[in-house]
Enzyme design. Structure first.
Site, PDB file in Angstrom:
ATOM      1  CE1 TYR A   1      15.107  31.865  36.157  1.00 37.19           C
ATOM      2  CE2 TYR A   1      16.568  33.216  34.806  1.00 37.19           C
ATOM      3  CZ  TYR A   1      15.951  32.957  36.021  1.00 37.19           C
ATOM      4  OH  TYR A   1      16.185  33.781  37.071  1.00 37.19           O
ATOM      5  CD  GLU A   2      11.056  31.547  31.088  1.00 36.61           C
ATOM      6  OE1 GLU A   2       9.923  31.103  30.846  1.00 36.61           O
ATOM      7  OE2 GLU A   2      11.299  32.226  32.098  1.00 36.61           O
ATOM      8  N   GLY A   3      11.951  26.295  30.558  1.00 39.59           N
ATOM      9  CA  GLY A   3      12.146  24.982  29.970  1.00 39.59           C
ATOM     10  C   GLY A   3      13.620  24.689  29.914  1.00 39.59           C
TER      11      GLY A   3
ATOM     12  CD  GLN B   1      13.725  25.692  25.417  1.00 36.04           C
ATOM     13  OE1 GLN B   1      13.422  26.024  24.283  1.00 36.04           O
ATOM     14  NE2 GLN B   1      12.966  25.955  26.464  1.00 36.04           N
TER      15      GLN B   1
END
Length: 567
Positions: free
Chosen positions: A425-427, A432
Site C-alpha cells: 500500500y501507498e508505495g 519508501q
C-alpha cells in the site's frame, strides 16, 4: 476474535516516549488534556472490543461481493460503520469548522491502530475517508469544502483514493485517465482504476472518489496530472445525494486477505467531477492524502501485530504440550522467545508511529521547519517498520500456534493474510526506503542528524542509571550516524537505493531501542524495563549486519545480467 484495547500502553507512551504534553501545551491542541485523552481512548477501546472485534472473523468468512452491480458488504459491517460514524471517529482530527473534533493526529493514530487490531478490513473505510478529508481541507475550493467535509466528517459520506491503473502502478505518471472541461466549472472524467479500497459500499449515503486524470493540455508524466472529486451520486441543489454519476464498480478483487474490504475495479465514463487544487497540480494534492495514508497504513501494521500477539498469547496460555511448570506451552523457551519478540517489536513500532504523528502535530501547531522535517523523515520509517512488524509478528503468531496456526479455524493465519498488503500500500516498502535515502536526505542528512543527536544525548544521560542499556543504544546510534554520512556522500543513487531498505531497518531498530530505553527509565525494574532489556540485548544487535548491507553498494546487486537470471 477477542481483543483487549491496550489503552495503558498508549497512555504510557504518550507520557514517557513521545512527549504528548508538548502537543497539549500548544494553542491549537490545548483542549487535549490528560482527562480528555483518557476518555477518548477508553471510549474508542469499547468500540473496538465490543463492536469491531466481533466482525473480524465473519468478514473473512463472508467477503464483500458484487451482486447484479450492487456492492454487498459483510454482515455486520453496516452497523460497525454506523457506530464509527456516530461516535465521531471519522472526523477526529478534522477541522472543527466543518464538524471535526480538531484532535491531535497522535490521538487519531492510537485510535486507528486499535481499530486495525480489532477489524482491519472495516478500519480501512474510515482511514480512506480521513485521508480524503485532509486532502480536501488543504486543496479544495471553499464551495467543495462546505458541501463535502461536513458529510464526510459525520461519516454520512465515505471517501476513496483512485490512483492505480492496469499499466500505471507505482509509475503514476503513466496513467491514461483523462478529464475534459464541461464549460460550467465541472469536468468529465473517463478511465479505469484498479485496486480501489472500499470503492463502494452499501452503508454510506454517498461515496466520494478522488481521481487522478490528465487534462487535454496536461504534459506527460506526473507534472501533467490533475485531481478531481467524483461522487457516486451527484449532489442536488440542497446538497443531498441525487442522480447516479457515470461510474460503476466493474468487479471486486479476490484477495489473499482483507476479504471484508471490497477492493474494486472502477470505471469512469465521462463521470462529472470537480477540480481539487490547481490544474496539473494533482500529485501535490494527492500526496497530502497519501502521506496521511502512509501514517495510517503503518498504524494498521502495528494494529495487526497487536491483534496477532493477543491471539497467540491466549493460545499459548491454554495449549498443553510437554512438561512445563504451568503445563502449557507458554513456559517453553522458544515460545517465550517468540512472544517476547512479538511484544517488544510491537512496542517499538507503536512508539515510532506515535512519534511520527506527534511530529506532524507539532509541525501543524507551530509551523516550525524542524518539526516538518522530523515528520517527513519519520513517515517512510514508520510506514515500513509498522507494516513489516505487522507481517513479522502475525507470521510468528502462526508459529506459536504450531500446526493449528496452519488451520484456518484457529484464526491465526487471518492476521498475516490481512496485513500482508500493507507493505505494498501507498508505495511499496522498497519505494519508501528509496524516498528515505533520496528525497529525505536532500538536506544533506541534517534532519536525520538532529534526530540522532537527540537519541545520543538521551542515551548519554541514561548511562548514569542504566549503563547496561544506554551504552548499546549510544553505540548503535553512532554507527547509524556513520552510515548516514556514507549515504549522503553517494552521488550514484543506485548505491543508496541498493542498501536503502536495510538502512531503513537499521534506523528503525535504533529508534525502537531509543523508545524502549525511555520506557525502561520510566518503569525501572518493571515489565517495560524487562521488555526493553530483551529488545536491546536480543533485537537491537541486528543493526550491525543491516548497516553492512546498507553500505555494500550496487555492484553486487547488479552482478547478474537480466539474461543470467534465467540462465
Amino acid at each position: 476474535m477477542p481483543y483487549r484495547a491496550p489503552i495503558s500502553d498508549y497512555e504510557f507512551l504518550f507520557r514517557h516516549a513521545v512527549n504528548f504534553d508538548k502537543i497539549a501545551a500548544t494553542e491549537k491542541f490545548s483542549e487535549a488534556s490528560d482527562d480528555v485523552v483518557s476518555a477518548i481512548l477508553t471510549e474508542a477501546g469499547k468500540l473496538c472490543e465490543e463492536v469491531m472485534a466481533p466482525l473480524q472473523r465473519p468478514g473473512d468468512l463472508e467477503p464483500a461481493r458484487l451482486e447484479n452491480g450492487v456492492l454487498r458488504t459483510s454482515t455486520g459491517y453496516a452497523d460497525g460503520w454506523k457506530a464509527i460514524a456516530e461516535g465521531g471517529w471519522v472526523g477526529m482530527s478534522g477541522d472543527p469548522e466543518y464538524g471535526g473534533m480538531g484532535l491531535p493526529m497522535t490521538l487519531t493514530t492510537a485510535v486507528n491502530e486499535m481499530m486495525s487490531a480489532a477489524c482491519l478490513s472495516l478500519q480501512l473505510a474510515p482511514l480512506m475517508t480521513q485521508g480524503q478529508i485532509e486532502a480536501l481541507e488543504h486543496h479544495a475550493s471553499d464551495e467543495l469544502k462546505a458541501l463535502y467535509l461536513p458529510k464526510m466528517m459525520a461519516g454520512e459520506w465515505s471517501g476513496t483514493m483512485n490512483l492505480t491503473e492496469p499499466q500505471a502502478g507505482s509509475d503514476v505518471g503513466a496513467l491514461t485517465s483523462k478529464a475534459e472541461a464541461n464549460g460550467d466549472g465541472t469536468f468529465s472524467v473517463t478511465g479505469q482504476k484498479i485496486f480501489i479500497s472500499w470503492g463502494d459500499n452499501d452503508f454510506a449515503e454517498n461515496v466520494c472518489h478522488l481521481v487522478l486524470a490528465r487534462l487535454p493540455d496536461g504534459v506527460p508524466g506526473t507534472k501533467g496530472i490533475s485531481l478531481f472529486l467524483v461522487p457516486k451520486l451527484l449532489p442536488d441543489e440542497n446538497g443531498n445525494p441525487g442522480v447516479a454519476n457515470d461510474l460503476k464498480v466493474v468487479s471486486v478483487e479476490h484477495k489473499m486477505g482483507l476479504h471484508g474490504s471490497p477492493t474494486c475495479v472502477m470505471q469512469f465514463d465521462g463521470a462529472k467531477g470537480w477540480l481539487v487544487g490547481k490544474e496539473h497540480g494533482g500529485m501535490a494534492a494527492m500526496f497530502t492524502m497519501m502521506n496521511n495514508a502512509r501514517l495510517g497504513v503503518g498504524g494498521q501494521g502495528v494494529g495487526a501485530a497487536e491483534g496477532a500477539y493477543q491471539h497467540a498469547l491466549a493460545y499459548a496460555l491454554e495449549r498443553k504440550q510437554g512438561k512445563t511448570p504451568s503445563g502449557t506451552i507458554v513456559d517453553h523457551a522458544d515460545v517465550r522467545r517468540m512472544l517476547m519478540s512479538m511484544r517488544a517489536d510491537t512496542l517499538a513500532a507503536r512508539a515510532i508511529m506515535l512519534a511520527n504523528a506527534a511530529a506532524i502535530d507539532m509541525a501543524n501547531a507551530t509551523g516550525d521547519a524542524d518539526w516538518m522535517s522530523r515528520a517527513a523523515l519519520l513517515t517512510p520509517i514508520g510506514k515500513v517498520f509498522g507494516t513489516e512488524t505487522g507481517m513479522r509478528v502475525s507470521e510468528t503468531g502462526v508459529q506459536v500456534h504450531g500446526g493449528m496456526g496452519f488451520i484456518e479455524e484457529s484464526g491465526a493465519a487471518q492476521y498475516y493474510r490481512d496485513v500482508r498488503v500493507t507493505a505494498i500500500y501507498e508505495g511499496t516498502n522498497g519505494i519508501q526506503a528509496m524516498d528515505l535515502v533520496a528525497r529525505k536526505m536532500m538536506d544533506g542528512g541534517e534532519a536525520a542528524s538532529r534526530l540522532l543527536d537527540e537519541i545520543e544525548d538521551h542515551a548519554e544521560q541514561a548511562r548514569a542509571t542504566m549503563p547496561e542499556l544506554a551504552g548499546p543504544v549510544w553505540e548503535a546510534t553512532e554507527s547509524l550516524r556513520e552510515t548516514t554520512e556514507w549515504m549522503v556522500a553517494q552521488s550514484d543513487m543506485n548505491n543508496r537505493f541498493a542498501g536503502a531498505l536495510p538502512y531503513l531497518h537499521a534506523f528503525a531498530r535504533v529508534l525502537g531501542a531509543h523508545y524502549h530505553l525511555k520506557s525502561a527509565l520510566a518503569e525501572p525494574g518493571g515489565p517495560r524495563f524487562k521488555l526493553a532489556r530483551y529488545y536491546i540485548n536480543a533485537l537491537l544487535p541486528e543493526y550491525a549486519g543491516l548497516l553492512v548491507q546498507a553500505q555494500n553498494g550496487a555492484d553486487d546487486v547488479f552482478g547478474l545480467s537480466a539474461e543470467e537470471f534465467v540462465s
